[in-house]
Scaffold this motif. Structure first.
Motif, short mmCIF file in Angstrom:
data_model
loop_
_atom_site.label_atom_id
_atom_site.label_comp_id
_atom_site.label_asym_id
_atom_site.label_seq_id
_atom_site.Cartn_x
_atom_site.Cartn_y
_atom_site.Cartn_z
N ARG A 234 3.57 3.59 8.16
CA ARG A 234 2.15 3.92 8.40
C ARG A 234 1.95 5.43 8.35
O ARG A 234 0.96 5.92 7.81
N SER B 195 0.81 -1.21 0.00
CA SER B 195 0.00 0.00 0.00
C SER B 195 0.84 1.26 0.00
O SER B 195 0.38 2.33 -0.41
N VAL B 196 2.09 1.14 0.45
CA VAL B 196 2.97 2.31 0.52
C VAL B 196 3.91 2.39 -0.68
O VAL B 196 4.52 3.42 -0.94
N LYS C 85 1.90 6.61 4.88
CA LYS C 85 0.60 6.30 4.27
C LYS C 85 -0.47 7.27 4.74
O LYS C 85 -1.27 7.77 3.93
#
Length: 360
Positions: free
Chosen positions: A193, A118-119, A196
């Motif tokens: 995180r 996702s990153v 993101k």
């Protein structure tokens, strides 16, 4: 025999670990920045081959402590030579049994499954504008792809990422992974995180930029051979090294841990250690791989903390892989009234060789 050959890796790390008789076994740890491969490493590896060229140089293990140019650049070129020979249908220039390498993405997914995918778009954006990220991201990808093509992926015999507590034996060399520990992995994952959440690649840039943030993914190895020990710290942060040793029951709250050889973290930077690091870990041989040119390594404070952690009459040796005037001047001052020695690789010497045997 337990011998370490620290090559001139300029501002990086590149060294051989040799052990065992009658058949010598060899581990290559890091490759220094890119130019080190052609300048020094390639010639040293060729010396490992059989006389007459009947067999290629044999490496039991190539270990990349972490993806950063001053450690990975030379290995990228080594694996390019291997891949080129493979693609041309020629004999490989080196026989490599195993590659030990943690990609940052694998470590992230170990702590937070699915986070790296996702990153990844942010990481690719960062790589377009930041040279440190571009180099690290590309080198990690190149080495990972080469390992797959050469059937060296998987971190054999560990069978997975090298993280705190992993252990293996190569012949009569016992290997224990001290770091990255869970705290380092948690901190690394939290940075991803945060990237993101903010949609900000600069957060990842900080995670890759070794000149501003210590690398949290760096592999730390404790090697044991015939009663002798070496602690190889890569660019890990000192508190994570101590935490890993404590978690593994190797460092208690009382007596410090003694090792025969300690490679100082991050080339002797004062950002990676505090005075207490040297109070908790003591060695007969302290090795600093640096040249003092691109970065002010080793820092004078680091040298002072090391020396002041020892009694004046303690015998030990501080080894420098290059002539560094400001470091040698500091050590000359610190030596007054003390028993330790200083060893500097000569300019004509291919490597600084340390054989662990009798105490200094």
């Amino acid at each position: 025999m337990f011998t370490f050959d620290f090559l001139d890796a300029r501002h990086g790390d590149c060294f051989l670990v040799r052990w065992g008789t009658p058949g010598e076994r060899v581990m290559l740890v890091d490759g220094g920045p890119g130019g080190v491969y052609r300048a020094t490493l390639q010639a040293r590896l060729r010396q490992l081959g059989a006389p007459g060229g009947d067999a290629p140089p044999h490496l039991d293990v190539v270990c990349l402590s972490h993806v950063d140019d001053d450690h990975a650049g030379g290995l990228v070129r080594l694996f390019r030579d291997l891949r080129q020979a493979q693609q041309d249908g020629e004999a490989l220039p080196y026989a490599v049994d195993a590659l030990w390498f943690n990609s940052v993405e694998e470590l992230i997914d170990r702590h937070a499954p699915g986070l790296s995918a996702s990153v990844r778009p942010l990481l690719q954006r960062a790589a377009e504008t930041d040279t440190a990220v571009t180099a690290s991201y590309g080198q990690g990808r190149d080495i990972r792809n080469a390992a797959t093509a050469l059937h060296l992926d998987g971190n054999a015999p560990f069978g997975g990422p090298l993280v705190e507590g992993a252990a293996a034996t190569l012949g009569d060399l016992d290997v224990t992974v001290v770091a990255p520990d869970e705290a380092a992995l948690a901190e690394l994952a939290e940075r991803w995180r945060e990237a993101k959440r903010r949609g900000d690649p600069d957060v990842i840039t900080a995670a890759y930029a070794d000149d501003s943030v210590p690398n949290l993914s760096s592999i730390v190895l404790l090697l044991r051979h015939e009663g002798r020990t070496a602690l190889l710290t890569g660019d890990a942060r000192g508190d994570h090294v101590l935490a890993g040793l404590h978690d593994l029951g190797l460092l208690g709250d009382g007596e410090p841990l003694h090792v025969d050889l300690l490679k100082l973290p991050h080339h002797g930077s004062d950002r990676n250690v505090e005075p207490g690091f040297f109070e908790r870990i003591r060695a007969d041989h302290y090795v600093i791989s640096a040249d003092g040119v691109r970065h002010h390594h080793p820092h004078e404070d680091t040298l002072r903390w090391l020396v002041e952690s020892r009694d004046p009459d303690d015998p030990y040796v501080i080894h420098l892989t290059n002539h560094i005037p400001f470091a040698e001047e500091t050590l000359t001052t610190l030596r007054r009234g003390r028993a330790f020695d200083v060893d500097v690789r000569g300019p004509a010497d291919q490597s600084l060789v340390i054989t662990i045997g009798d105490r200094p």
